[in-house]
Design a protein around this motif. Sequence first.
Motif: not given
Ligand SMILES: Cc1cc2nc3c(=O)[nH]c(=O)nc-3n(C[C@H](O)[C@H](O)[C@H](O)COP(=O)(O)O)c2cc1C
Length: 193
Positions: A10-12, A14, A73, A127-131, A151, A168-169, A172, A177
């Motif tokens: 599992r990886r985000s 986009r 995205f 991908c989770y989006i909180g923003w 979310l 974005i990655r 972040a 980790r």
């Molecule tokens: C609660 C939460 C909110 C997040 N919001 C965003 C977001 O708004 N935009 C985005 O691109 N990624 C978002 N992410 C993804 C994180 O950036 C990502 O999980 C983290 O950098 C680790 O990378 P990975 O998921 O590929 O392992 C969010 C993740 C979580 C858990």
Amino acid sequence: MDFSRLVEQRRSCRKYLPSPVEREKLQRCLQAARLSPSACNAQPWRFIVLDEKDARENLAEAACSGIYRMSKFIKSAPVIIAVCADVKSFASKAGSFVRGTNFYLIDIGIACQNLVLQSTEDGLGTCYIGWFNERKVKKALGLGKKIKIPLLISMGYPEDRHTEKDPIRRRAGGDKRKPIEEIVSYNPPAEDF
Ligand SMILES: Cc1cc2nc3c(=O)[nH]c(=O)nc-3n(C[C@H](O)[C@H](O)[C@H](O)COP(=O)(O)O)c2cc1C
């Protein structure tokens, strides 16, 4: 898939292919969320699944305006899930008040991760989006003031598994980790924990 591998896989994601996600698969992911544990079994989660073009584009437009444009995205994702919170459970609310902890957010986080891991198992990217602009998203969905949307989750078949170039990655911190010694302490923690 073996669980440890699933967690590693599992990886985000986009960038998505335009192929639609089968409703059968979506249903499996939502079932995985439904079976999650929750404080007082309150099950505060509600999922609004947008897999039709117009509804999805409308939502993405509302979500990613102005300062939230970094999340645009999600416009390429064939599915966007608005994760809503229904916080009516009295027992859970009372518990949260006494403990000073928002249990409903913990519940929702657990349910979402079940959903996301099931989708990974099925070859999907998420991908989770909180923003995002919650006010505009609520308006686009016709939801009242009492519903919260902590979310969004974008979902689809990943376009590219080699995502090191994803800006974005990179911002972040990529796949980095914290080392396990930094986040775990057995028995009473050291002073600097
Ligand atoms: C609660 C939460 C909110 C997040 N919001 C965003 C977001 O708004 N935009 C985005 O691109 N990624 C978002 N992410 C993804 C994180 O950036 C990502 O999980 C983290 O950098 C680790 O990378 P990975 O998921 O590929 O392992 C969010 C993740 C979580 C858990």
